[in-house]
Design an enzyme around this catalytic site. Structure first.
Site, PDB file in Angstrom:
ATOM      1  N   GLU A 452       0.822  -1.105  -0.080  1.00 30.84           N
ATOM      2  CA  GLU A 452      -0.085  -0.080  -0.046  1.00 30.84           C
ATOM      3  C   GLU A 452       0.854   1.148  -0.169  1.00 30.84           C
ATOM      4  O   GLU A 452       0.461   2.348  -0.232  1.00 30.84           O
ATOM      5  CB  GLU A 452      -0.890   0.105   1.335  1.00 30.84           C
ATOM      6  CG  GLU A 452      -1.760  -1.107   1.195  1.00 30.84           C
ATOM      7  CD  GLU A 452      -2.549  -1.272  -0.330  1.00 30.84           C
ATOM      8  OE1 GLU A 452      -3.393  -0.464  -0.576  1.00 30.84           O
ATOM      9  OE2 GLU A 452      -2.497  -2.250  -0.639  1.00 30.84           O
ATOM     10  N   GLU A 453       1.953   1.297   0.471  1.00 32.09           N
ATOM     11  CA  GLU A 453       2.996   2.238   0.637  1.00 32.09           C
ATOM     12  C   GLU A 453       3.399   2.601  -0.859  1.00 32.09           C
ATOM     13  O   GLU A 453       3.513   3.900  -1.077  1.00 32.09           O
ATOM     14  CB  GLU A 453       4.017   2.013   1.460  1.00 32.09           C
ATOM     15  CG  GLU A 453       3.711   2.136   2.954  1.00 32.09           C
ATOM     16  CD  GLU A 453       3.540   3.880   3.526  1.00 32.09           C
ATOM     17  OE1 GLU A 453       3.800   4.693   2.638  1.00 32.09           O
ATOM     18  OE2 GLU A 453       3.332   3.857   4.537  1.00 32.09           O
ATOM     19  N   SER A 454       4.016   1.708  -1.654  1.00 34.03           N
ATOM     20  CA  SER A 454       4.893   1.913  -2.812  1.00 34.03           C
ATOM     21  C   SER A 454       4.261   1.259  -3.890  1.00 34.03           C
ATOM     22  O   SER A 454       4.622   1.400  -5.174  1.00 34.03           O
ATOM     23  CB  SER A 454       6.243   1.601  -2.452  1.00 34.03           C
ATOM     24  OG  SER A 454       6.236   0.298  -2.297  1.00 34.03           O
TER      25      SER A 454
END
Length: 579
Positions: A452-454
């Site tokens: 979800e971050e990257s």
């Protein structure tokens, strides 16, 4: 790029001889897409390539070519220092700029696109146009210099007209809404007075409703929510408005209208809360409803959600509350055939390059095909090609582009046909397992957070300056940007940061929230509730919309990886406020 194809195809039919000998790849493609340019006239050719639509890797390569020789002409200098402003070569070479205001503004636009915010501020230090003022304010906001951002955006709003004026007022409203106060209400009202019927209006109205509710102005907040219903029936904030209004009814003890509104949402969130409030009607405790009929109805709703979506944030809560185990198993996705790709000579070139070990070149061929093919089955096949070329990041991003980051519906027949292995690839698997074991955290948690971050893009740098797979700020990780762009270093640092946050906070949900918002804000929010407040309610009350949504996405990804790997045998995190 099309305008130089003929030039390349006539001048460089021989191209790169070894490539042509292996696979029948056209010379114009090789030169414009791969940038494996002949040594002779390399810079001349590079000047003919328009960088605007190139990805990061190709932009970096183009900048390297231009910086290999002294920049003898104004065109070469402008190409490197303006059009490719964010690249490493440009940042190393272009230190003393002597450009006109127009060129500095053009450079700042490029830097803004690539989130080089400190350099945007520096580039525009001597430029006093309306757009320059707005871009400077935007950069300060991304750098979280909120006082400077507010001041600069107010100046832009006072001096600009048209779109930049609206954008400046909108962004200032967004900043104001982060800290509920009567002053914030005034800033929001200023935007609404000037733009009562704009596409941004329902966003600002919802921020105003949040602000009023946080100030305990329940009646005023309800009026604003009703205003969104009545005046913006097709706005993109309508679903969130329904949820907010339902939560307000429930807080006031008006359960029937609250449950009715939740049911109209037809989403896992709506299903969950319509069942939860029937079964446990108090937000801040898990005391069973004495009404047996309501309790039974609520349990049935939650059981269905738990069975159909065990991998979903709300499905995971539902399973805990009802002690339900899903029989749904991760399916084997059957890749649908694509006759169009099968007959496409370019796709055949990709297969040829892959067979001869030219993996990076094959990836670039798939990149081109992704721009041509928009059909779902075609893109499934191209995503699969990325996986076979060891690019799980691009496979996942292709699925996300189709709106398939998560299943679109909770119907079991759709879930069993969902391309799980494409949307949830096992990227950098060995590194994630090693780091998770070292820091004693669940590997599915670490992978879900990184996804979800990257989106598993190891080279990504966010608008706030967070770097790489786990999106760490260099100051947080105590590492340089260059170090964090190494995926192995980044994964280790991300696992270490999660472990450090675990020492400060007493629940995985709070740890996830603090990864996004910082430990300080999360600790402040927690103090507003009893120590045993149910975590489902705590999450819905997180005042930062970005953090609230982030928690739900990360926990869903965590549960999804655990489910796919057969590790969802017991709750990953408890609904009670316990570790």
């Amino acid at each position: 790029m099309d305008r130089i194809k003929n030039y390349f195809s006539t001048k460089f039919q021989v191209g790169i001889l070894w490539a042509l000998a292996i696979c029948p790849i056209p010379a114009d493609f090789w030169n414009t897409e791969v940038f494996n340019l002949p040594t002779e006239n390399k810079v001349e050719l590079a000047l003919k390539i328009a960088p605007a639509n190139l990805d990061m890797l190709r932009r970096e390569k183009l900048a390297e070519i231009l910086s290999e020789v002294p920049l003898k002409s104004a065109d070469m200098h402008e190409k490197l220092c303006v059009d490719l402003a964010e690249t490493k070569a440009s940042r190393a070479y272009c230190t003393n700029l002597n450009f006109s205001a127009d060129k500095l503004l053009q450079r700042a636009r490029v830097l803004t696109t690539w989130n080089r915010n400190a350099e945007v501020v520096a580039a525009l230090a001597t430029v006093n146009t309306c757009e320059a003022t707005y871009l400077t304010g935007l950069a300060h906001r991304k750098l979280r210099n909120y006082a400077q951002a507010r001041q600069t955006l107010r100046l832009a709003a006072d001096t600009c007209e048209g779109d930049f004026k609206k954008k400046a007022l909108f962004l200032n409203a967004r900043i104001a809404a982060m800290n509920p106060s009567e002053t914030a209400v005034a800033v929001l009202d200023d935007f609404l007075a000037k733009y009562p019927n704009d596409s941004f209006t329902d966003d600002v109205l919802l921020w105003k409703a949040h602000t009023l509710l946080d100030l305990d102005r329940e009646v005023d907040g309800a009026q604003v929510l009703n205003q969104i219903f009545n005046e913006h029936p097709k706005g993109d904030m309508r679903e969130q408005t329904i949820f907010e209004r339902a939560m307000q009814f429930a807080r006031l003890g008006q359960m029937n209208p609250a449950i009715h509104l939740f049911e109209t949402l037809k989403t896992p969130q709506g299903m969950y809360w319509s069942g939860r409030l029937r079964m446990y009607p108090q937000f801040e405790s898990l005391k069973l409803n004495p009404d047996r009929k309501q309790r039974h109805e609520g349990k049935e709703i939650l059981q269905n959600l738990a069975k159909e979506m065990p991998f979903n944030y709300y499905g995971h809560w539902a399973a805990q509350l009802t002690k339900t185990k899903s029989s749904l198993k991760p399916p084997v996705f059957m890749l649908p055939p694509s006759q169009a790709l099968k007959a496409d000579p370019t796709f055949q070139i990709m297969s040829c390059l892959k067979e001869h070990g030219k993996t990076q070149e094959a990836v670039w061929v798939v990149d081109r095909l992704m721009r041509q093919y928009r059909g779902e089955n075609d893109r499934f096949n191209l995503a699969n090609a990325y996986l076979e070329l060891h690019r799980p990041d691009k496979a996942h991003q292709a699925m996300r582009g189709l709106g398939l980051a998560f299943p679109r519906t909770n119907k079991p027949e759709f879930v069993t046909q969902f391309p799980w292995y494409l949307s949830f690839p096992k990227a950098f698997s060995e590194a994630y397992h090693r780091a998770a074991e070292l820091e004693k955290i669940p590997v599915d948690w670490l992978m879900g957070l990184s996804r979800e971050e990257s989106m598993f893009d190891k080279d990504v740098i966010s608008w706030a300056g967070a770097v790489g797979l786990c999106q760490l700020m260099p100051t947080t990780a105590k590492l340089t940007e260059s170090q964090l762009l190494d995926p192995l270093v980044n994964i280790d640092a991300g696992a270490k940061h999660l472990n450090e946050l675990s020492q400060k906070l007493d629940h995985p949900i709070k740890i996830i929230a603090s990864y996004n918002a910082g430990a300080g804000p999360v600790q402040r929010w927690a103090k507003q509730y009893a120590p045993d407040v149910p975590m489902d309610y705590f999450v819905e009350q997180i005042p930062y919309e970005q953090t609230r949504n982030y928690v739900k996405k990360v926990t869903s990804a965590w549960a999804s990886y655990a489910w796919l790997n057969g590790r969802l045998k017991k709750p990953l995190y408890l609904i009670q406020n316990k570790p």
